[in-house]
Every structure is written in C-alpha cells, then in structure tokens.
Design a protein around this motif. Structure first.
Motif, PDB file in Angstrom:
ATOM      1  N   SER A   1       0.846  -1.198   0.000  1.00  0.00           N
ATOM      2  CA  SER A   1       0.000   0.000   0.000  1.00  0.00           C
ATOM      3  C   SER A   1       0.879   1.244   0.000  1.00  0.00           C
ATOM      4  N   LEU A   2       0.680   2.082  -0.993  1.00  0.00           N
ATOM      5  CA  LEU A   2       1.382   3.371  -1.075  1.00  0.00           C
ATOM      6  C   LEU A   2       0.364   4.459  -0.775  1.00  0.00           C
ATOM      7  N   ARG A   3       0.519   5.135   0.360  1.00  0.00           N
ATOM      8  CA  ARG A   3      -0.475   6.110   0.806  1.00  0.00           C
ATOM      9  C   ARG A   3       0.114   7.523   0.772  1.00  0.00           C
ATOM     10  N   LEU A   4      -0.673   8.445   0.251  1.00  0.00           N
ATOM     11  CA  LEU A   4      -0.267   9.845   0.149  1.00  0.00           C
ATOM     12  C   LEU A   4      -0.951  10.646   1.254  1.00  0.00           C
ATOM     13  N   VAL A   5      -0.144  11.433   1.980  1.00  0.00           N
ATOM     14  CA  VAL A   5      -0.651  12.254   3.083  1.00  0.00           C
ATOM     15  C   VAL A   5      -0.334  13.718   2.771  1.00  0.00           C
ATOM     16  N   MET A   6      -1.357  14.535   2.626  1.00  0.00           N
ATOM     17  CA  MET A   6      -1.205  15.956   2.314  1.00  0.00           C
ATOM     18  C   MET A   6      -1.694  16.774   3.508  1.00  0.00           C
ATOM     19  N   LEU A   7      -0.757  17.367   4.252  1.00  0.00           N
ATOM     20  CA  LEU A   7      -1.091  18.102   5.461  1.00  0.00           C
ATOM     21  C   LEU A   7      -0.964  19.605   5.268  1.00  0.00           C
ATOM     22  N   LYS A   8      -1.806  20.346   5.969  1.00  0.00           N
ATOM     23  CA  LYS A   8      -1.639  21.792   6.028  1.00  0.00           C
ATOM     24  C   LYS A   8      -0.441  22.120   6.910  1.00  0.00           C
ATOM     25  N   GLU A   9      -0.374  21.447   8.066  1.00  0.00           N
ATOM     26  CA  GLU A   9       0.711  21.681   9.010  1.00  0.00           C
ATOM     27  C   GLU A   9       0.857  20.466   9.916  1.00  0.00           C
ATOM     28  N   LEU A  10       2.082  20.171  10.318  1.00  0.00           N
ATOM     29  CA  LEU A  10       2.336  19.072  11.248  1.00  0.00           C
ATOM     30  C   LEU A  10       1.817  19.426  12.638  1.00  0.00           C
ATOM     31  N   PRO A  11       1.448  18.411  13.430  1.00  0.00           N
ATOM     32  CA  PRO A  11       1.040  18.684  14.811  1.00  0.00           C
ATOM     33  C   PRO A  11       2.152  19.404  15.571  1.00  0.00           C
ATOM     34  N   LYS A  12       1.784  20.211  16.532  1.00  0.00           N
ATOM     35  CA  LYS A  12       2.748  21.015  17.287  1.00  0.00           C
ATOM     36  C   LYS A  12       3.783  20.127  17.974  1.00  0.00           C
ATOM     37  N   ASN A  13       5.033  20.563  17.915  1.00  0.00           N
ATOM     38  CA  ASN A  13       6.163  19.868  18.554  1.00  0.00           C
ATOM     39  C   ASN A  13       6.386  18.461  17.989  1.00  0.00           C
ATOM     40  N   MET A  14       6.050  18.249  16.729  1.00  0.00           N
ATOM     41  CA  MET A  14       6.270  16.945  16.102  1.00  0.00           C
ATOM     42  C   MET A  14       6.887  17.144  14.727  1.00  0.00           C
ATOM     43  N   ASN A  15       8.017  16.463  14.470  1.00  0.00           N
ATOM     44  CA  ASN A  15       8.610  16.560  13.138  1.00  0.00           C
ATOM     45  C   ASN A  15       7.952  15.534  12.216  1.00  0.00           C
ATOM     46  N   ILE A  16       8.282  15.593  10.936  1.00  0.00           N
ATOM     47  CA  ILE A  16       7.559  14.799   9.953  1.00  0.00           C
ATOM     48  C   ILE A  16       7.794  13.300  10.120  1.00  0.00           C
ATOM     49  N   VAL A  17       8.998  12.910  10.526  1.00  0.00           N
ATOM     50  CA  VAL A  17       9.289  11.485  10.709  1.00  0.00           C
ATOM     51  C   VAL A  17       8.524  10.935  11.912  1.00  0.00           C
ATOM     52  N   ASP A  18       8.507  11.678  13.007  1.00  0.00           N
ATOM     53  CA  ASP A  18       7.754  11.246  14.187  1.00  0.00           C
ATOM     54  C   ASP A  18       6.264  11.115  13.860  1.00  0.00           C
ATOM     55  N   TYR A  19       5.771  12.061  13.066  1.00  0.00           N
ATOM     56  CA  TYR A  19       4.360  12.011  12.663  1.00  0.00           C
ATOM     57  C   TYR A  19       4.085  10.739  11.856  1.00  0.00           C
TER      58      TYR A  19
END
Length: 228
Positions: A54-72
């Motif tokens: 499964s290849l899933r695409l995630v398009m975010l406005k902004e990452l959750p506060k105090n979280m970098n993209i890898v952690d997310y």
C-alpha cells in the motif's frame, strides 16, 4: 433538526463513499480535488492489487505542534498492518518525506533519488562544480524540483498536486518494476515530460546567466580599451 429517511440515506452514502475513496489518498488537507483523488486511488489500488504493497499519500496543512515529519509518520503508520509506504507533505512546514513500516520495502524504490532536489545528473554535476563539492551528486528527483518552481497564489494547489502525484507515481512505478509487474495506470512519459520541462527551465537560466557574464566581461574590456 429532523431529517427524512431519504436524506439520511444520502448522508450515509456520501460518508461511506468518502471513507472508501480515502484509502490511498489517506489524508488530504490541501487539494480537495475529486480528479486528483481518483488518480491517486486508481494507481494506489492497482499497485496494492498486483504487489500487496500500500502506497499512501498524506497531504497536510501543518504538522502537529512539537512533532517533526518522521515522528508524525511513525505514529500514523501504526494504523497499518500490511506493507505500507507513506509519502507525506506538509505545506506550512515545507517538508516532504517517505517512510515505510518494513525496512525491506526500501529495497523496492530509491528514496534518495525520489527526494533529490536535483532533477538530472548534468544539473548535479554543474551544482557540484559551482560548490566544488563532489561528495553527493544524487539526482533524478521527481518531487522537489517541481515543488521548488514559482507559482502564482492561485496556482499553488496545482503545483502541490502535480509535484506530489509525480513523486507518488515514481515510487509506485519503481515498486512495480522491482516486483516484476506492469501498472496500466502508470504515469510513464507524462512523468518524464514534467521533469524535462524542469530541466529546460534550469538550463535556460544557466545559459542566460553565462550570456550576461560574458556580455559584462566584454563591456568591461571594451571600456578599458577605450580609456587607453
């Protein structure tokens, strides 16, 4: 407020359809374009059917506060048990990343190439020559070169959709090729055309810069000769 039975059925159907259509375009806080959704779903569904990935695409406005993209991505990918690759983009954070829930999945595609900010080997060589640093000449990027292009305010969403689908298709096609299958919904030549246009723009700027440099040198030389 009371709803008729028919209206309730329509609302349930719409909600169900939205849930089903969001399988591979897993999160979309930016585009909200049915055509974009359909294209991602077609390609993602075919890839999963033929490879089990499964290849899933995630398009975010902004990452959750105090979280970098890898952690997310690490948190999000816990929701999936099957082999899953996430391609994630956050607009406000200007971040793009690819993360898989199984290390073996990275063998099916070249993450460094997909995320390279450079589109061609020639471009990589020129940049390395200018910086006098040949330690890293990775190229072939299918997301960042397009994402970096300037766009008018009304064209931003089109740029995001185009660049991210370009990368999504690149990963899907690499996985399919590694698995020895052919995707009928592959982008193929259209993908290469987008990258070719980036190359044309890049080399155009370089040639124009060289022209201005030579013109300036000739002007200075002429001024010196006239002053003698």
């Amino acid at each position: 407020m009371k709803f008729s039975r028919g209206l309730k059925a329509l609302i349930v159907a719409l909600l169900l359809n939205t849930a089903l259509s969001a399988q591979y375009l897993y999160k979309d806080e930016l585009i909200f374009n049915p055509a974009f959704n359909i294209e991602v779903e077609k390609l993602g569904s075919e890839l999963h059917e033929k490879t089990g990935i499964s290849l899933r695409l995630v398009m975010l406005k902004e990452l959750p506060k105090n979280m970098n993209i890898v952690d997310y991505e690490k948190e999000l990918i816990k929701d999936f048990n099957s082999p899953t690759i996430l391609l994630t983009f956050s607009e406000m954070d200007s971040k793009v990343d690819i993360y898989a829930n199984q290390r073996s999945l990275y063998e099916y595609f070249d993450k460094k190439q997909v995320l390279s900010p450079i589109s061609s080997p020639v471009q990589a060589f020129i940049i390395a020559l200018l910086n006098m640093d040949f330690s890293d000449m990775s190229s072939g990027g299918t997301i960042l070169p397009l994402l970096a292009q300037k766009a008018k305010e009304g064209e931003l969403l089109g740029k995001y959709a185009g660049s991210m689908f370009n990368g999504y298709a690149d990963i899907a096609e690499q996985v399919a090729e590694s698995k020895g299958v052919v995707l009928e919904n592959a982008v193929g030549n259209a993908n290469q055309t987008s990258i070719f246009l980036v190359k044309v723009l890049f080399y155009g700027f370089i040639i124009y810069g060289i022209f201005l440099y030579i013109k300036r040198k000739l002007y200075i030389r002429r001024q010196k000769n006239e002053s003698k």
